[in-house]
Every structure is written in structure tokens, then in C-alpha cells.
Design an enzyme around this catalytic site. Sequence first.
Site, PDB file in Angstrom:
ATOM      1  N   VAL A 103       0.832  -1.207   0.000  1.00 39.89           N
ATOM      2  CA  VAL A 103       0.000   0.000   0.000  1.00 39.89           C
ATOM      3  C   VAL A 103       0.869   1.262   0.000  1.00 39.89           C
ATOM      4  O   VAL A 103       0.660   2.175  -0.800  1.00 39.89           O
ATOM      5  CB  VAL A 103      -0.965  -0.021   1.223  1.00 39.89           C
ATOM      6  CG1 VAL A 103      -1.572   1.349   1.482  1.00 39.89           C
ATOM      7  CG2 VAL A 103      -2.066  -1.043   0.990  1.00 39.89           C
ATOM      8  N   THR A 151      -1.860  -4.533   9.414  1.00 40.20           N
ATOM      9  CA  THR A 151      -2.778  -4.818  10.529  1.00 40.20           C
ATOM     10  C   THR A 151      -3.131  -6.304  10.418  1.00 40.20           C
ATOM     11  O   THR A 151      -4.118  -6.671   9.782  1.00 40.20           O
ATOM     12  CB  THR A 151      -4.042  -3.930  10.477  1.00 40.20           C
ATOM     13  OG1 THR A 151      -4.487  -3.826   9.111  1.00 40.20           O
ATOM     14  CG2 THR A 151      -3.773  -2.539  11.005  1.00 40.20           C
ATOM     15  N   THR A 154      -6.222  -0.975   7.406  1.00 42.11           N
ATOM     16  CA  THR A 154      -7.580  -1.479   7.640  1.00 42.11           C
ATOM     17  C   THR A 154      -7.742  -1.856   9.109  1.00 42.11           C
ATOM     18  O   THR A 154      -6.926  -2.613   9.649  1.00 42.11           O
ATOM     19  CB  THR A 154      -7.831  -2.732   6.763  1.00 42.11           C
ATOM     20  OG1 THR A 154      -7.483  -2.408   5.429  1.00 42.11           O
ATOM     21  CG2 THR A 154      -9.274  -3.167   6.841  1.00 42.11           C
ATOM     22  N   CYS A 166      -6.092  -9.277   3.095  1.00 43.38           N
ATOM     23  CA  CYS A 166      -7.302  -8.477   3.352  1.00 43.38           C
ATOM     24  C   CYS A 166      -8.527  -9.344   3.631  1.00 43.38           C
ATOM     25  O   CYS A 166      -9.002  -9.411   4.758  1.00 43.38           O
ATOM     26  CB  CYS A 166      -7.567  -7.552   2.175  1.00 43.38           C
ATOM     27  SG  CYS A 166      -6.290  -6.303   1.990  1.00 43.38           S
ATOM     28  N   ASP A 218      10.277   3.362   6.296  1.00 44.36           N
ATOM     29  CA  ASP A 218       9.927   1.988   6.653  1.00 44.36           C
ATOM     30  C   ASP A 218      10.916   1.510   7.703  1.00 44.36           C
ATOM     31  O   ASP A 218      12.119   1.778   7.614  1.00 44.36           O
ATOM     32  CB  ASP A 218       9.978   1.072   5.426  1.00 44.36           C
ATOM     33  CG  ASP A 218       9.194  -0.209   5.630  1.00 44.36           C
ATOM     34  OD1 ASP A 218       8.156  -0.392   4.971  1.00 44.36           O
ATOM     35  OD2 ASP A 218       9.617  -1.026   6.490  1.00 44.36           O
TER      36      ASP A 218
HETATM   37  N1  LIG Z   1      -2.081  -5.269   0.237  1.00 44.26           N
HETATM   38  C1  LIG Z   1      -3.269  -4.856  -0.146  1.00 44.26           C
HETATM   39  O1  LIG Z   1      -3.719  -5.173  -1.233  1.00 44.26           O
HETATM   40  C2  LIG Z   1      -4.100  -3.937   0.741  1.00 44.26           C
HETATM   41  C3  LIG Z   1      -5.240  -3.363   0.161  1.00 44.26           C
HETATM   42  C4  LIG Z   1      -6.003  -2.513   0.923  1.00 44.26           C
HETATM   43  C5  LIG Z   1      -5.653  -2.275   2.256  1.00 44.26           C
HETATM   44  N2  LIG Z   1      -4.555  -2.861   2.816  1.00 44.26           N
HETATM   45  C6  LIG Z   1      -4.216  -2.545   4.200  1.00 44.26           C
HETATM   46  O2  LIG Z   1      -3.113  -1.635   4.193  1.00 44.26           O
HETATM   47  C7  LIG Z   1      -2.271  -1.870   5.326  1.00 44.26           C
HETATM   48  C8  LIG Z   1      -0.839  -2.127   4.868  1.00 44.26           C
HETATM   49  O3  LIG Z   1      -0.843  -3.323   4.118  1.00 44.26           O
HETATM   50  P1  LIG Z   1       0.348  -3.710   3.140  1.00 44.26           P
HETATM   51  O4  LIG Z   1      -0.215  -4.796   2.276  1.00 44.26           O
HETATM   52  O5  LIG Z   1       0.944  -2.526   2.489  1.00 44.26           O
HETATM   53  O6  LIG Z   1       1.401  -4.326   4.185  1.00 44.26           O
HETATM   54  P2  LIG Z   1       2.925  -4.735   3.877  1.00 44.26           P
HETATM   55  O7  LIG Z   1       3.265  -5.774   4.847  1.00 44.26           O
HETATM   56  O8  LIG Z   1       3.089  -4.999   2.416  1.00 44.26           O
HETATM   57  O9  LIG Z   1       3.739  -3.408   4.159  1.00 44.26           O
HETATM   58  C9  LIG Z   1       3.785  -2.779   5.367  1.00 44.26           C
HETATM   59  C10 LIG Z   1       5.138  -2.128   5.561  1.00 44.26           C
HETATM   60  O10 LIG Z   1       5.101  -1.457   6.809  1.00 44.26           O
HETATM   61  C11 LIG Z   1       6.373  -1.599   7.425  1.00 44.26           C
HETATM   62  N3  LIG Z   1       6.238  -1.351   8.866  1.00 44.26           N
HETATM   63  C12 LIG Z   1       5.764  -2.159   9.836  1.00 44.26           C
HETATM   64  N4  LIG Z   1       5.792  -1.541  11.020  1.00 44.26           N
HETATM   65  C13 LIG Z   1       6.289  -0.296  10.794  1.00 44.26           C
HETATM   66  C14 LIG Z   1       6.562   0.813  11.635  1.00 44.26           C
HETATM   67  N5  LIG Z   1       6.303   0.769  12.939  1.00 44.26           N
HETATM   68  N6  LIG Z   1       7.080   1.909  11.081  1.00 44.26           N
HETATM   69  C15 LIG Z   1       7.350   1.962   9.749  1.00 44.26           C
HETATM   70  N7  LIG Z   1       7.104   0.939   8.905  1.00 44.26           N
HETATM   71  C16 LIG Z   1       6.586  -0.168   9.428  1.00 44.26           C
HETATM   72  C17 LIG Z   1       6.808  -3.014   7.074  1.00 44.26           C
HETATM   73  O11 LIG Z   1       8.199  -3.157   7.178  1.00 44.26           O
HETATM   74  C18 LIG Z   1       6.284  -3.142   5.633  1.00 44.26           C
HETATM   75  O12 LIG Z   1       7.276  -2.797   4.672  1.00 44.26           O
HETATM   76  C19 LIG Z   1      -2.910  -3.030   6.087  1.00 44.26           C
HETATM   77  O13 LIG Z   1      -3.747  -2.522   7.073  1.00 44.26           O
HETATM   78  C20 LIG Z   1      -3.740  -3.717   5.020  1.00 44.26           C
HETATM   79  O14 LIG Z   1      -4.819  -4.419   5.572  1.00 44.26           O
HETATM   80  C21 LIG Z   1      -3.765  -3.683   2.067  1.00 44.26           C
END
Ligand SMILES: NC(=O)c1ccc[n+]([C@@H]2O[C@H](COP(=O)([O-])OP(=O)(O)OC[C@H]3O[C@@H](n4cnc5c(N)ncnc54)[C@H](O)[C@@H]3O)[C@@H](O)[C@H]2O)c1
Length: 440
Positions: free
Chosen positions: A44, A99, A134, A274, A62
Site C-alpha cells: 500500500v 494490521t 484497515t 485483506c 519503513d
Molecule cells: N495489500 C493490499 O492489497 C491492501 C489493500 C487494501 C488495504 N490494505 C491494508 O493496508 C495496510 C498495509 O498493508 P500492506 O499490504 O501494504 O502491508 P505490507 O506488509 O506490504 O507493508 C507494510 C510495511 O510497513 C512496514 N512497517 C511495519 N511496522 C512499521 C513501523 N512501525 N514503522 C514503519 N514501517 C513499518 C513493514 O516493514 C512493511 O514494509 C494493512 O492494514 C492492510 O490491511 C492492504
Amino acid sequence: MTIEGDIDKSIAFFCTMMAADLQDLMIKLKARTTSVAIIGLGYVGLPLYRCASQYVEVMGYDIDESRIKMIKMTDHDAKVTSSVPDISKAFVYIVCVPTDITKDKLPDLTHLKESSQAISKWLNKGDVVIYESTVYPGCTEEECLPILETGSGLKPNVEFTIGYAPERIVPGVADLQLSNISRVVSAGTESGRQFVHDFYKLFINADVHIAPSIKVAEAAKIVENTQRDLNISLMNELAIIFDKLDIDTQEVLEAADTKWNFHKYHPGLVGGHCISVDPFYLLYKSRAVGHEPKVIAAGREINDYLPLFIAEKLESTLLKNNVAIKGARIIVFGLTFKENIDDMRNSKVVDLVKALQAKGANVTIKDSHVNEEIIHSLVGPYVASEDGVYDAAIVAVKHDDVVALGADYFYNLLTEDKVLFDLKRVIDSSDKERFQYWAL
Ligand SMILES: NC(=O)c1ccc[n+]([C@@H]2O[C@H](COP(=O)([O-])OP(=O)(O)OC[C@H]3O[C@@H](n4cnc5c(N)ncnc54)[C@H](O)[C@@H]3O)[C@@H](O)[C@H]2O)c1
């Protein structure tokens, strides 16, 4: 004038000031004289960084250094960091951290809390913090806001703005990317809601809908994914019933779809970050407020049961051919949670492989999107066998390169019983007769 009256008046004064500050902030953002920090650069956060930085000054942060190195390898000039002080100059913070759920399927808010803590140290009067992760309805204001408030010593909705703008991105689908997906946004104040709307409008060409409160926006996001989970779970339950009745589920759905108000969904493995996770956030919150959810819980249960159902179906199919599952050689095509991506998070194909391994089967996996080390770490060691020796093949993920293999390829891999479990229906109808064919 009462003391309460004085307080109301001073809050109204601050709110007017804040609206003016937010308008000023928007002007500065557009002029690139102030910056945005994106916290968490995953599926995201990274597309958001890339998209937003075309319009405003952005610093991506990150916690994972290797992630930063990886981003810099493909884009040497990327303004990304794993050092928190680098984001201290930002006026807008956007949180895109994971999350997940715990082993007990409860919300795991660790990343949200830690990132809120980090932001709170740099938060100044007039700043804006927007969460994209989310969560369940109420989470942002009940869990994150107090951390920001305590850490910064600032009054929320008076001295800083808190917003929520859930992401709807679909990894691997080019038509459904950030700038052309409609979005729901909200914030704790009216001027905040307008600011968050205008901010996303800078780089989103689709509709940006302002929800009346953060809670409504949080609930809308979780409902979108819960609805999809439930619709698929109904199809999965039908597939289980029709299998016992010896009826082809696909033929049933095609027939039913001729009715004007029938909603067409397909049975399948529900994994990923998700759809298979978010309903647990709603289940948690529902229980916390005293309602034991039935429909949503049942949907999750059926979808999580599907890998075992398929493993048992394969076991009984092999047994009819006098082949014991223990020691049977099974080849699985595709291990990711969906097609044409490398995302393994909560892949139910992994659960299916583990269920087969638990029954003693020798499982071989082919997935060109995932490197061998990752496959080994998830499902343990396996031995690749020669053509013509597999007791069964399972087509689990519809990667383009798996579809391209064609019926002859699967035919030649298999022993004389030709057991093919085509979970994604990649084989042409005309070729089904050549196999002991089973599909969901
Ligand atoms: N992947 C999807 O398709 C999607 C779609 C809609 C919503 N979401 C929601 O978006 C959010 C993020 O999902 P994602 O898929 O990008 O996750 P991800 O795991 O791909 O990426 C999250 C990033 O956050 C970093 N991180 C973790 N803790 C941290 C901190 N304290 N400080 C800084 N960076 C930190 C991690 O190292 C990682 O690179 C979630 O809540 C997910 O449910 C995801």
C-alpha cells in the site's frame, strides 16, 4: 458566561484557526515547500509514495532497512529512509503499516501503535495524521489517537488533525491502481475532512467520498471485504453440498445467473492480507460490544475449512484408484494467494499443501512467482519428480504461465489414473474427459 461556555468558545476559535491552517498547509504542499511522510512502504505505502510524490514532496519511511535498500536499488533517487528523525519535518503523516491477526485470530495492532508512537514524537501544532491501514470501527480514535495525544502533548482535532483514508488497491491488477480507484476518506473535524478529501484529490482521478466520521469510513472498508468473504463462503458451502450431490457447481451457477438479480461469485480458496483477515477485526469488535456474530463467523469458518475439504476429496479420489494418500506423489501448480503475483500472505494453498503433507503425501510445488527458498520455508523440503509419475496434479492458482501449460502437459505428468484437481478451471471443457477431473 460559564466555564463550559468559555471552553466551547476557545475550541471554536481553535477550529477556525485550524481550518485556515489547513488551507495554508494545502497551498504549501502544492508548492512543495512542506512535505508528507509515508510510514510503511509495502503493497500500500510504496505505490502511494510513487503516486503522491509526483504532486507533493514526500519522504517514505519503513522500519525495515532491507526494504529501503530494495527500493533504492530500483530507484536511486527515491526519498526513502529507515531513520525516524528523517520524517520529523513532515506536516502530513500517512500510516500504511500492516494490521495482521494474532494466532488466536484477534487484531494485532502492534505496528499501528508503534508507528503512532514514532509519529507522536515529531507531531507539531497544525499537523495532520492520516491512517490508511484497515481496522475495525473505532480503532483509529480509540487506539491510535490517544498515543498521538499523549506522545505529543497536543489536543486532537484542535491542535492536530486525525484522518482516515482506507486503501482499496488490488495488487497485480493494472486497472485497479491507486489513482483510478474511488476512495472513502474522513477526519475528526469538518475542516479535516475537507483537507483529507482535497489531499487525495491531488492524485486520485476517481471519486473521493467524504464519510461523516472516521468510524463510518473504518466500517465501510471492513464491510467491503467482509461482504466479499461471505459471498465466496456461500459459494464454497454450495460447492461442498453439490459435490456430495454429484452436481457441477459451475453448471448450477451458470443456470442461476440467468436470473436478473442473481449475484455471481465463484467458490475458491480465500487467502491474502485483506479478505481472509479483515472480517476477524469486525468479529472482534462485534464481540467487544456484546454481540456474538453468527453469519460472519460461519463464513470465515467455511472459507478456512476449504483446504482440508479439498485434501480429503483428493484422498478419497486416490483411494478409489487404490492409491493411498500416504506416500502419494502430488504436484501442485501455484502457491500464492492469487494469480500473477508473488504475494504469499495467508495463502490457503499453503494450508492445502500442509493438509496433504499431514496425510503423508509427497507434495511437489511449482510456482515461478515464488523463489524456491520461500517455498521450502513454508511447506518444508520436497523432491521434484520426473514426468509421468505423479498420482495427482492440483492446479491451485491461475497464473498465466500455469494456464499456458495446457492439458497435454498435465496429462503427461500423471500416472495412468490421470487425477487432475483443477481448482481454477484452467482446462478446456473438451479436455476434461481425458482426466479423472475434479473442480470446485
Ligand atoms: N495489500 C493490499 O492489497 C491492501 C489493500 C487494501 C488495504 N490494505 C491494508 O493496508 C495496510 C498495509 O498493508 P500492506 O499490504 O501494504 O502491508 P505490507 O506488509 O506490504 O507493508 C507494510 C510495511 O510497513 C512496514 N512497517 C511495519 N511496522 C512499521 C513501523 N512501525 N514503522 C514503519 N514501517 C513499518 C513493514 O516493514 C512493511 O514494509 C494493512 O492494514 C492492510 O490491511 C492492504
